[in-house]
Motif scaffolding. Structure first.
Motif, PDB file in Angstrom:
ATOM      1  N   LYS A  90      34.111 -30.702  40.838  1.00  8.41           N
ATOM      2  CA  LYS A  90      34.071 -31.541  39.636  1.00  8.41           C
ATOM      3  C   LYS A  90      35.197 -31.246  38.670  1.00  8.41           C
ATOM      4  O   LYS A  90      35.798 -32.181  38.100  1.00  8.41           O
ATOM      5  CB  LYS A  90      32.726 -31.359  38.932  1.00  8.41           C
ATOM      6  N   HIS A  91      35.509 -29.984  38.448  1.00  9.48           N
ATOM      7  CA  HIS A  91      36.454 -29.632  37.394  1.00  9.48           C
ATOM      8  C   HIS A  91      37.868 -29.344  37.895  1.00  9.48           C
ATOM      9  O   HIS A  91      38.819 -29.454  37.123  1.00  9.48           O
ATOM     10  CB  HIS A  91      35.935 -28.427  36.606  1.00  9.48           C
ATOM     11  N   GLU A  92      37.999 -28.977  39.167  1.00  6.37           N
ATOM     12  CA  GLU A  92      39.329 -28.653  39.685  1.00  6.37           C
ATOM     13  C   GLU A  92      39.832 -29.671  40.696  1.00  6.37           C
ATOM     14  O   GLU A  92      40.998 -29.612  41.094  1.00  6.37           O
ATOM     15  CB  GLU A  92      39.327 -27.255  40.326  1.00  6.37           C
ATOM     16  N   GLY A  93      38.973 -30.597  41.116  1.00 11.37           N
ATOM     17  CA  GLY A  93      39.396 -31.605  42.078  1.00 11.37           C
ATOM     18  C   GLY A  93      39.751 -31.032  43.436  1.00 11.37           C
ATOM     19  O   GLY A  93      40.583 -31.586  44.162  1.00 11.37           O
ATOM     20  N   ILE A  94      39.108 -29.916  43.799  1.00 13.39           N
ATOM     21  CA  ILE A  94      39.373 -29.276  45.084  1.00 13.39           C
ATOM     22  C   ILE A  94      38.236 -29.620  46.046  1.00 13.39           C
ATOM     23  O   ILE A  94      37.070 -29.303  45.780  1.00 13.39           O
ATOM     24  CB  ILE A  94      39.501 -27.752  44.924  1.00 13.39           C
ATOM     25  N   GLU A  95      38.558 -30.296  47.120  1.00 11.83           N
ATOM     26  CA  GLU A  95      37.547 -30.696  48.091  1.00 11.83           C
ATOM     27  C   GLU A  95      36.978 -29.448  48.767  1.00 11.83           C
ATOM     28  O   GLU A  95      37.705 -28.693  49.411  1.00 11.83           O
ATOM     29  CB  GLU A  95      38.152 -31.655  49.109  1.00 11.83           C
ATOM     30  N   THR A  96      35.688 -29.248  48.613  1.00  6.18           N
ATOM     31  CA  THR A  96      35.044 -28.002  49.017  1.00  6.18           C
ATOM     32  C   THR A  96      33.870 -28.290  49.946  1.00  6.18           C
ATOM     33  O   THR A  96      33.086 -29.207  49.701  1.00  6.18           O
ATOM     34  CB  THR A  96      34.559 -27.238  47.766  1.00  6.18           C
ATOM     35  N   PHE A  97      33.766 -27.478  50.990  1.00 11.29           N
ATOM     36  CA  PHE A  97      32.718 -27.632  51.986  1.00 11.29           C
ATOM     37  C   PHE A  97      32.019 -26.282  52.140  1.00 11.29           C
ATOM     38  O   PHE A  97      32.475 -25.418  52.905  1.00 11.29           O
ATOM     39  CB  PHE A  97      33.312 -28.098  53.318  1.00 11.29           C
ATOM     40  N   ALA A  98      30.958 -26.080  51.394  1.00 11.07           N
ATOM     41  CA  ALA A  98      30.296 -24.777  51.395  1.00 11.07           C
ATOM     42  C   ALA A  98      28.920 -24.898  50.748  1.00 11.07           C
ATOM     43  O   ALA A  98      28.810 -25.436  49.644  1.00 11.07           O
ATOM     44  CB  ALA A  98      31.140 -23.752  50.640  1.00 11.07           C
ATOM     45  N   ILE A  99      27.914 -24.379  51.420  1.00 12.97           N
ATOM     46  CA  ILE A  99      26.546 -24.376  50.905  1.00 12.97           C
ATOM     47  C   ILE A  99      25.931 -23.016  51.229  1.00 12.97           C
ATOM     48  O   ILE A  99      25.931 -22.594  52.395  1.00 12.97           O
ATOM     49  CB  ILE A  99      25.691 -25.490  51.553  1.00 12.97           C
ATOM     50  N   ARG A 100      25.436 -22.348  50.231  1.00 14.86           N
ATOM     51  CA  ARG A 100      24.834 -21.039  50.465  1.00 14.86           C
ATOM     52  C   ARG A 100      23.656 -21.168  51.438  1.00 14.86           C
ATOM     53  O   ARG A 100      22.778 -22.014  51.283  1.00 14.86           O
ATOM     54  CB  ARG A 100      24.359 -20.417  49.162  1.00 14.86           C
TER      55      ARG A 100
END
Length: 422
Positions: A90-100
């Motif tokens: 949301k804040h850095e616009g970095i596409e992230t794929f991770a779920i604890r």
């Protein structure tokens, strides 16, 4: 944007925690300020397979400030901080794929999502992205410029790839920088490992027998901190040099089969598999606590424990503690954080102030790779000495520490071979 995270609504909390970590990461912040002006990473597409934590978020922000494009995924199923993943999106616009807590299939699906993006730089913590790339996507190797590796286990795998002529592009072993392993591994792992065990179990270490498997920098840190909290420490080793060092440091050194009946808490930090196995489980005290601080969940032989316990011999006794019945002995052993990295599975990982140096090495190594990429071979490179020294200098400066300076006479003496005994 494309991403897969637990809950975007956690982004505000994540942002606050990322900012809190940044306040202790002066070296990385100074690099980011320079990167924002110089943009040395323009043209790089970085696949960052790292622990998705507040400290990692600050590294990714620094790389982005330098002009890089980034996709991120987790390097361990239990290490993701879901609020940080949300903040990155949301804040850095970095596409992230991770779920604890993601299962193995999701873990590799996330790695594939990052590789589907066709990056040209890998930033790995454990070598899973590099291994996946070589094993299933060999056609993409020609697109790769270079990579970095954060941890001991990953460097071991990379050096094996280099030795067998399988490595397809140059990779910098960030883990082997002095300003990484001498501080992150020793002081970071030492503190955060015990933090995770204590948070999960509320065990009192004073008076306990703590068995530390492996006396590399991580093992040194764990043993030192355990002793500092009043534990009696036994070290197990396979290498005579660190074993001798452990003896000289005042620790008992035993084979695991002899340490198993004595230990109250067992901590593995070797980077190898089956360090604690069936023959050891059957010798342990009732209630022994088992934890792993090596990168992969293979140091404690969990399949063997499941087999010994049988279908009804395992139960969850605390949120991050599983109890296993040891066959028909009537004894039980407790496994923390599923045998995964206990400092991230049960706590927050290393303090930001020590990760500051590790991630400064990452950022500067990527810059070095961008500058030297046309002259590098497909092998494992050490972090250049000048980067290591610059990180140490910046860290000391941020701490308000100043050093002596050689006089001209001292400098000449060190450079001369003709001056001897007067």
């Amino acid at each position: 944007m494309d991403y897969d995270i637990a809950d975007i609504a956690l982004a505000e909390l994540g942002k606050q925690r990322v900012e809190w970590a940044e306040s202790s990461m002066d070296v990385l912040r100074s690099i980011r300020e320079r990167f924002e002006k110089e943009k040395p990473l323009v043209g790089l597409k970085i696949a960052a397979c790292l622990h998705i934590t507040t400290e990692t978020a600050n590294l990714l922000k620094t790389l982005k400030a330098g002009g890089a494009e980034i996709r991120a995924c987790a390097s361990n199923p239990l290490s993701t901080q879901d609020d940080v993943a949300a903040a990155l999106v949301k804040h850095e616009g970095i596409e992230t794929f991770a779920i604890r807590g993601e299962d193995s299939d999701t873990y590799y699906k996330h790695i594939d999502a990052v590789l589907d993006w066709h990056p040209n730089v890998t930033m790995d913590d454990g070598c899973d992205v590099v291994s996946r790339l070589h094993a299933t996507r060999a056609e993409q190797l020609k697109e790769m410029v270079a990579g970095t590796e954060e941890t001991t286990t990953g460097v071991i795998r990379l050096r094996a790839m280099e030795a067998s002529k399988a490595l397809g592009y140059p990779v910098v072993a960030v883990n082997d920088a002095n300003t990484k392993h001498m501080f992150d591994n020793k002081y970071g792992t030492g503190q955060s490992t015990l933090d995770g065990i204590i948070r999960a179990t509320n065990v009192l270490l004073a008076g306990k027998v703590v068995v530390v498997a492996g006396y590399g920098y991580c093992g040194k840190g764990v043993a030192m901190r355990a002793r500092g909290m009043g534990a009696q420490v036994i070290v197990t080793e396979i290498d005579p040099l660190p074993a001798l060092e452990a003896v000289m440091d005042g620790f008992r050194v035993l084979p695991m089969v002899q340490a198993a009946p004595e230990g109250d808490v067992f901590i593995t930090v070797t980077g190898n598999r089956d360090v604690l196995r069936e023959e050891h489980f059957k010798l342990m005290k009732d209630g022994a606590i088992l934890a792993n601080s090596g990168h992969f969940d293979i140091e404690i032989d969990i399949p063997a424990l499941n087999a010994i316990a049988g279908p009804n011999g395992k139960r969850k006794v605390r949120p991050l503690v599983d109890e296993y019945l040891v066959g028909d002995t009537g004894r039980k052993v407790m496994v923390v954080a599923e045998g995964r990295l206990v400092n991230l599975g049960a706590a927050e990982g290393h303090p930001a102030s020590v990760m500051d140096m590790s991630f400064a090495n990452q950022a500067l190594s990527v810059e070095w790779l961008a500058t030297h990429k046309d002259h590098l071979e497909p092998k494992v490179y050490d972090v250049p000495k000048e980067i290591d020294e610059e990180v140490a200098r910046l860290k000391l400066m941020s701490m308000g520490v100043t050093l002596d300076v050689l006089t001209e006479a001292q400098r000449q003496y060190l450079e001369s071979w003709t001056v001897g005994t007067n």
